[in-house]
Design a protein around this motif. Sequence first.
Motif, short mmCIF file in Angstrom:
data_model
loop_
_atom_site.label_atom_id
_atom_site.label_comp_id
_atom_site.label_asym_id
_atom_site.label_seq_id
_atom_site.Cartn_x
_atom_site.Cartn_y
_atom_site.Cartn_z
N UNK A 35 0.85 -0.96 0.04
CA UNK A 35 -0.13 -0.34 0.41
C UNK A 35 0.74 1.23 -0.05
N UNK A 36 1.90 0.77 0.42
CA UNK A 36 3.00 2.88 0.23
C UNK A 36 3.51 3.25 -0.95
N UNK A 103 -8.28 -7.35 7.54
CA UNK A 103 -7.55 -6.97 8.00
C UNK A 103 -7.62 -5.20 7.63
N UNK A 104 -8.13 -5.36 8.83
CA UNK A 104 -8.98 -3.53 9.02
C UNK A 104 -8.28 -3.02 10.93
N UNK A 115 -1.58 4.80 11.93
CA UNK A 115 -2.10 4.05 10.66
C UNK A 115 -1.30 2.93 10.27
N UNK A 116 -1.68 1.47 11.20
CA UNK A 116 -1.38 -0.26 11.56
C UNK A 116 -1.93 -0.89 11.86
N UNK A 117 -1.45 -1.92 11.35
CA UNK A 117 -2.40 -2.55 11.69
C UNK A 117 -1.68 -4.41 13.06
N UNK A 312 1.68 -2.04 5.25
CA UNK A 312 1.57 -2.02 3.60
C UNK A 312 0.25 -2.63 3.23
N UNK A 313 -0.27 -3.53 4.24
CA UNK A 313 -1.72 -4.38 3.86
C UNK A 313 -2.42 -3.20 4.02
#
Length: 358
Positions: A35-36, A103-104, A115-117, A312-313
């Motif tokens: 995603x980056x 993946x949320x 902004x992190x999982x 990135x996801x």
Amino acid sequence: MPRNASSTSSAKSSPRTAPPSREVMVDLALQGGGSHGAFTWGVLDRLLDERWLWLDGISGTSAGAMNAAVMLSGLERGGRADAQASLEAFWRAVADAARLSPLQRGPLDVLLGRWSLDASPMYLMFDLAARLWSPYAVNPLGGNPLASLLEKHVDFGRLAASPIKLFVTATQVRTGRGHVFTNAELSPAVLLASACLPTMFHAVEIDGEAYWDGGFAGNPTITPLIRHCRSQDTILVQINPIERQQDRKDAQSILNRINEISFNAPLLKELRMMALLRQVADPGHSEGRQWAHMRMHRIGTDAIENLSASSKMLAEWPFLCMLRDEGRRAAEAFLAAHGDDLGQRSTLDLDALLDEEV
């Protein structure tokens, strides 16, 4: 297509003013990074504003390859504005598809604006499963949600006919070597191969050979731009941090840093090789002249260093817009500082990389 009018969108910058005599032909080298890659979208969006900049060749890996293919499709179909609209449409489609992903971000991350999982239970379960089970067991049908998006947003016929050279790197599983696909060879399978993380997806088979993510072998591969393009200026758009100042010792950070080092190693090795060849190349020889006169530039950002690898996801639209806007700002800063250097001199000191050798 109108530009996104959300609160995360930045105002469109005014193009630099340059006389016709300052038209410059450049190559682009686009890194991958999930995603980056939306950062690269922003960089490309800003560079397309500059009508004195012309593209000769593009080398891309993973998300970088997808950005390149989508942009070039639009460029060949309707020019710069169409290329910008195509990139926005592609990343909007990525965000729309991600709404159905398990993946949320967790509630606390949403509340704090992180902004992190890293705190997402589903991400932690997914990360653990990837270390214990093969994707062939978890995903027996080998589905990849990007396949349909690429078929919709990339016109491979236009890529094959384009005078702008496109180089896409994937890693051949059997040999461990990078394979560079060119315009006429490109297909959805090639782009999926270039982005195929082996812990998440089945290897992609092309002409009887299995391929994994191109980042293992070249992220991106720059040599084809030097050998097969007329331009002597290459702009590297970098989204994987080479250095990190934080000395974090938790398991997740260690694994993240291992991945960053692994995916940067081929690039650094190639840049060192290029620095050495530039020093010893014979300017009187045709190929030696290409190496002796090459000019390297870099567009990157420290902002990505503050993001965890799990992001990135993460493909929420506001997150992608934030990265896009950061990409536009980084490109704007590069043009302000080094726009006049393009076509004249390098702004990335490759010789310093030789000084780091032991």
